[in-house]
Design an enzyme around this catalytic site. Structure first.
Site, PDB file in Angstrom:
ATOM      1  N   SER A 277      -9.580   2.211   3.351  1.00 50.85           N
ATOM      2  CA  SER A 277      -8.757   2.929   2.411  1.00 50.85           C
ATOM      3  C   SER A 277      -7.821   2.049   1.589  1.00 50.85           C
ATOM      4  O   SER A 277      -7.298   2.503   0.578  1.00 50.85           O
ATOM      5  CB  SER A 277      -7.927   3.971   3.161  1.00 50.85           C
TER       6      SER A 277
ATOM      7  N   LYS B 221       0.850  -1.200   0.000  1.00 46.46           N
ATOM      8  CA  LYS B 221       0.000   0.000   0.000  1.00 46.46           C
ATOM      9  C   LYS B 221       0.880   1.243   0.000  1.00 46.46           C
ATOM     10  O   LYS B 221       1.902   1.292   0.708  1.00 46.46           O
ATOM     11  CB  LYS B 221      -0.892  -0.026   1.247  1.00 46.46           C
TER      12      LYS B 221
ATOM     13  N   SER C  70      -9.386  -0.191   7.619  1.00 47.73           N
ATOM     14  CA  SER C  70      -8.894  -0.170   6.230  1.00 47.73           C
ATOM     15  C   SER C  70      -8.246  -1.445   5.719  1.00 47.73           C
ATOM     16  O   SER C  70      -7.958  -1.530   4.527  1.00 47.73           O
ATOM     17  CB  SER C  70      -7.931   0.983   6.034  1.00 47.73           C
TER      18      SER C  70
HETATM   19  N1  GLN Z   1     -12.710   4.390   6.877  1.00 43.70           N
HETATM   20  C1  GLN Z   1     -12.054   4.916   8.040  1.00 43.70           C
HETATM   21  C2  GLN Z   1     -11.713   6.362   7.817  1.00 43.70           C
HETATM   22  O1  GLN Z   1     -12.151   6.909   6.882  1.00 43.70           O
HETATM   23  C3  GLN Z   1     -10.842   4.092   8.379  1.00 43.70           C
HETATM   24  C4  GLN Z   1      -9.675   4.350   7.529  1.00 43.70           C
HETATM   25  C5  GLN Z   1      -8.464   3.570   7.902  1.00 43.70           C
HETATM   26  O2  GLN Z   1      -8.543   2.544   8.576  1.00 43.70           O
HETATM   27  N2  GLN Z   1      -7.328   4.074   7.474  1.00 43.70           N
HETATM   28  O3  GLN Z   1     -11.005   6.964   8.570  1.00 43.70           O
END
Ligand code: GLN
Length: 493
Positions: free
Chosen positions: A161, A86, A185
């Protein structure tokens, strides 16, 4: 050439050692798939095919020498295995954009510790995967470089994400990909794309070289096609790191024992995770998976995590607060983009105005507000107190059960554009994943079914801190008698 989509990582490693095929063959197979599918899926932000093939050839030379000398010495565990990373984790030789224009030209001169451990084990990194900008989002639509699409249905999001990593694994463009989980994420995109992924205990894997979003929540994990493969990679990524003061010095866990049943395992079903508004197929698939685990010897009891409904407001105060501090370093002076101006303050604001996308700006403002004098106690201070209550919910539940089984998201993968104009609706997708981050406990996501539109459904197992082994053991048993994790999306065959 062999159909490497059907090989687990364990099988790839066995074949490489035996000389059944070479790392060059395996790596070019996946590079070919990337070339064919990337135009549809857009899972990657950067690729280094030639560099990867050279590394694969070097790995092959080591295998040849090893076989010639009679297989005496020990070989690195993942020698010649292609993986993706990532774009939030620093890899020397690749840009690290974090899905943001502000870091478009940032080339880190070092490796994240988790990445370094895997390189020491012999992996070949072929590319960096797409993501929501600074890991803020649940659909990968917040990437400054365009969204990734779900390989199961290209009109749907892959989750976020880490949507690039999940889609790349799901489409068999790569056998495994690193991802990070601050509020879901790893687990949510794994669920949306039908792959297996782990969010480790906070402190299990070093955060050194992971570009910080919410430092008290960030964890680095990994996705692949089954729990055994995910476990193998996580065990290598994990461990104490003098460069991250929050890593634990506990020894890395041993591989989960291969059990044929789950006798003695107590599984908790949390009342608060089966609420109105959850897609009925998701609830049914999760309950059916738990029933199967029960049939294989586990004991299932209901548990309560009474403060679950506060996880969303607490997370959306603490994470933006930490982000507002962490992202202050991107100001046009030290990294990436700079928009010139004669004076310093306008240079800062023009750089940040152009470099950051709307969601990142929204969170910086939210976080700055929550931390400002006069509001700090009412918002940030209060959120920290409620965070402790959420953590205590888990501690109490784990007095009576070994693991908790729960849905990952209220719905399966939604359509591109469905939530882009409504940040709150997007945040609601995170209700079931945020508590594990707030409590620092591990979560393992794996596929347990499909909805009526053939979109994957995932389930998560959560356990006490540093209990990864029992999560893997449970998922191994489940995957030994189901085949959801082996299905291949039709649209990208
Ligand atoms: N969807 C969550 C957010 O928008 C978690 C994102 C993540 O785990 N980086 O913050």
């Amino acid at each position: 050439m062999a159909d490497f989509r059907k090989y687990s990582i364990q099988e790839l490693m066995t074949g490489l050692r035996a000389g059944d095929f070479s790392s060059r063959e395996v790596t070019s197979y996946f590079l070919d798939r990337i070339e064919t599918l990337e135009g549809q899926v857009h899972a990657f932000l950067s690729l280094k095919p030639e560099q990867a093939l050279q590394q694969a050839e070097r790995a092959d030379a080591v295998y040849v020498a090893w076989r010639a000398e009679g297989r005496q010495s020990s070989l690195p565990a993942l020698l010649g295995l292609p993986i993706a990373v990532k774009d939030v984790l620093c890899v020397d030789g690749f840009p690290c954009t974090c899905g943001s224009r502000i870091l478009q030209d940032f080339h880190p001169p070092f490796n994240a510790t988790s990445v370094q451990h895997l390189l020491d084990a012999g992996v070949v990194i072929v590319g960096k995967t797409n993501m929501d900008e600074f890991a803020m989002g649940s659909s990968t639509e917040n990437s400054a470089f365009g969204p990734t699409r779900n390989p199961w249905n290209l009109a749907h999001v892959p989750g976020g994400s880490s949507g690039g990593s999940a889609a790349a694994v799901a489409a068999h463009m790569i056998p495994a990909a690193l991802a990070t989980d601050t509020g879901g994420s790893v687990r949510q995109p794994a669920s949306f794309c039908g792959v297996t992924g782990v969010k480790p205990t906070y402190g299990r894997v070093s955060r050194f070289g992971l570009i910080a979003y919410g430092s008290s929540l960030d964890t680095a994990g990994v996705m692949a096609h089954n729990a055994q493969d995910v476990e193998a990679l996580l065990r290598i990524m994990a461990g104490f790191d003098p460069r991250d003061a929050t890593t634990s010095d506990l020894p890395v866990f041993d591989p989960a024992p291969r059990e044929s049943d789950l006798k003695g395992l107590r599984i908790g079903l949390p009342l608060e995770y089966f609420i109105e508004g959850i897609q009925p197929e998701v609830e049914m698939a999760v309950k059916e998976a738990v029933r199967l685990l029960e049939e294989h010897g586990a004991q299932v009891v209901q548990v309560s995590l009474p403060h679950t409904r506060y996880a969303l407001p607490v997370y959306y105060l603490i994470a933006p607060a930490e982000a507002s501090a962490n992202l202050a370093r991107f100001d046009g002076v030290r990294y990436g983009l700079r928009v010139e101006d004669e004076d310093l303050i306008p240079m800062y604001s023009k750089t940040r105005g152009k470099g950051f996308g709307a969601e990142v700006k929204r969170r910086i403002m939210l976080g700055t507000y929550a931390l400002s004098a006069g509001y700090y106690d009412a918002y940030y201070g209060q959120a920290q107190k409620v965070r402790t209550l959420i953590k205590q919910d888990f501690e109490k539940a784990f007095e009576i059960v070994d693991v908790i089984a729960a849905p990952i998201a209220p719905t399966t993968a939604f359509k591109l554009g469905q939530h882009t104009d409504d940040p709150l609706a997007m945040y609601l997708e995170d209700v079931f994943t945020l508590p594990a981050n707030l409590a620092g406990v591990p979560g393992l996501a794996f596929p347990v079914g499909f909805d009526g539109n053939s979109l994957p459904i995932g389930m998560q197992l959560m356990g006490p801190q540093f209990s990864e082994q029992v999560l893997f053991k449970t998922a191994n048993v489940y995957q030994s008698f189901t085949d959801f994790h082996r299905r291949i999306p039709l649209s990208v065959q």
